[in-house]
Design an enzyme around this catalytic site. Sequence first.
Site, mmCIF file in Angstrom:
data_model
loop_
_atom_site.group_PDB
_atom_site.id
_atom_site.type_symbol
_atom_site.label_atom_id
_atom_site.label_comp_id
_atom_site.label_asym_id
_atom_site.label_seq_id
_atom_site.Cartn_x
_atom_site.Cartn_y
_atom_site.Cartn_z
ATOM 1 C CG ASP A 1 -1.842 1.097 1.319
ATOM 2 O OD1 ASP A 1 -1.705 2.287 0.706
ATOM 3 O OD2 ASP A 1 -2.533 1.097 2.272
ATOM 4 C CG LEU A 2 1.842 3.112 -3.584
ATOM 5 C CD1 LEU A 2 1.699 4.155 -5.011
ATOM 6 C CD2 LEU A 2 3.348 2.635 -3.615
ATOM 7 C CG PHE B 1 0.281 2.490 -13.834
ATOM 8 C CD1 PHE B 1 -0.113 3.064 -15.189
ATOM 9 C CD2 PHE B 1 1.450 1.781 -13.914
ATOM 10 C CE1 PHE B 1 0.593 2.889 -16.337
ATOM 11 C CE2 PHE B 1 2.098 1.426 -14.875
ATOM 12 C CZ PHE B 1 1.818 1.887 -16.152
ATOM 13 C CE LYS C 1 -10.550 2.843 -13.417
ATOM 14 N NZ LYS C 1 -10.246 2.281 -14.522
ATOM 15 C CB SER D 1 -6.738 11.878 -16.014
ATOM 16 O OG SER D 1 -8.185 12.043 -16.571
ATOM 17 C CE1 TYR E 1 -8.743 9.275 -10.880
ATOM 18 C CE2 TYR E 1 -10.132 10.789 -12.497
ATOM 19 C CZ TYR E 1 -9.092 9.749 -12.518
ATOM 20 O OH TYR E 1 -8.320 9.220 -13.242
ATOM 21 C CE LYS F 1 -5.289 10.288 -11.925
ATOM 22 N NZ LYS F 1 -4.351 9.189 -11.381
ATOM 23 C CE1 TYR G 1 -1.485 7.457 -18.864
ATOM 24 C CE2 TYR G 1 -3.243 6.206 -17.666
ATOM 25 C CZ TYR G 1 -2.077 6.535 -17.953
ATOM 26 O OH TYR G 1 -0.950 5.678 -17.141
#
Length: 309
Positions: A4-5, A26, A30, A70, A94, A98, A122
């Site tokens: 877990d980061l 990544f 999201k 994103s 969300y 980002k 993306y």
Amino acid sequence: MQGDLCKVDDIQKVFKLYRFEAVIHFAGLKAVGESVSKPLRYYSNNLVSTINLMEVMSKNNCKNLVFSSSATVYGQPESVPCTEDYPLHVTNPYGRTKLINEDIMRDVHHADPEWKIVLLRYFNPVGSHPSGEIGEDPMDYPNNLMPFVQQVAVGRKEVLTVFGQDYPTRDGTGIRDYIHVMDLASGHTKALDKLFTTPDIGCAVYNLGTGKGTTVLEMVAAFVKASGKEIPLKYAGRRPGDCREVYAATEKAEKELGWRAKFGIADMCRDQWNWAKKNPYGYRGHQELEVHAQKFIKSEPLSNRHWAL
Ligand SMILES: NC(=O)c1ccc[n+]([C@@H]2O[C@H](COP(=O)([O-])OP(=O)(O)OC[C@H]3O[C@@H](n4cnc5c(N)ncnc54)[C@H](O)[C@@H]3O)[C@@H](O)[C@H]2O)c1
Ligand SMILES: O=c1ccn([C@@H]2O[C@H](COP(=O)(O)OP(=O)(O)O[C@H]3O[C@H](CO)[C@H](O)[C@H](O)[C@H]3O)[C@@H](O)[C@H]2O)c(=O)[nH]1
């Protein structure tokens, strides 16, 4: 290795075992709708994870980073296609995570120019690995268009709801820039090449899109053609927070990364259907999914049950 980061120790353990030249980050939550109802979960997970990761990277003298950003950071742009220098404007938590992550990375590079960072914005990733062995398998109710279309095609959902038919677009539905996941993947290897070969890259940003806009109905028609399945539709009002039309300007990625998308929507739908027909219930298979759904129904309050039914 799984970890877990948000737990610094988990990251340190990995960095003790291996010496990394670069990291592609990544990880993150999201789901746009969930981020609106659970903003703290999104801010906590998506920001703490990045801060921890960059701290551990820095301590281990690994300062090359590629980040999954994103197109959501463009909001509804004034005009399309969106170039990377467009004003940034987000409409949900969300998207804000980002944008804040991008800002953190710009600040970190500003404070310590040894950092080399590529932010990849993306557009709408769809499709699967052409083998049909690797594909998207949403753990709960699919929020995005193509996973939903896929579940209708294999009989897991009865009907696709089209959100909005009154947008000022060619058929009244929203326009997005759908990009094949294989193209997206090759964009990452190009980004790493760029990091390793450009000493003064700083904190650079690139769109990963095809440069072509497709409506919801055009995307559904392409999937019907690829699969031979019917996709029954029902129309509903616009989904809150949705924008009318977004697609990428691709010149910067073409010129500086030497990358451009190779695949069109027919390829995306063909490969996604290949994955779907081989794995109609995703990685977990039908039975396991049923067991999971039963457990979920028992343990969750009524309002969260809809996905499992
Ligand atoms: N799929 C899209 O439409 C899209 C579009 C733009 C950007 N992105 C971004 O691309 C990245 C990958 O997206 P995806 O579609 O593969 O999503 P995904 O949900 O399939 O994968 C994200 C992964 O991150 C993991 N994760 C989340 N928090 C973590 C933490 N604290 N520690 C360790 N792992 C953690 C999750 O368990 C999951 O496996 C995400 O950052 C997403 O925001 C996706
Ligand atoms: O069941 C559905 C799902 C979606 N749509 C429509 O399909 C289009 C695409 O919707 P998605 O949810 O697949 O994708 P978004 O563009 O809304 O958002 C996705 O792409 C963004 C980048 O462009 C962000 O990264 C965001 O996190 C990610 O979910 C929109 O017009 C949406 O209204 C439907 O009609 N029915």
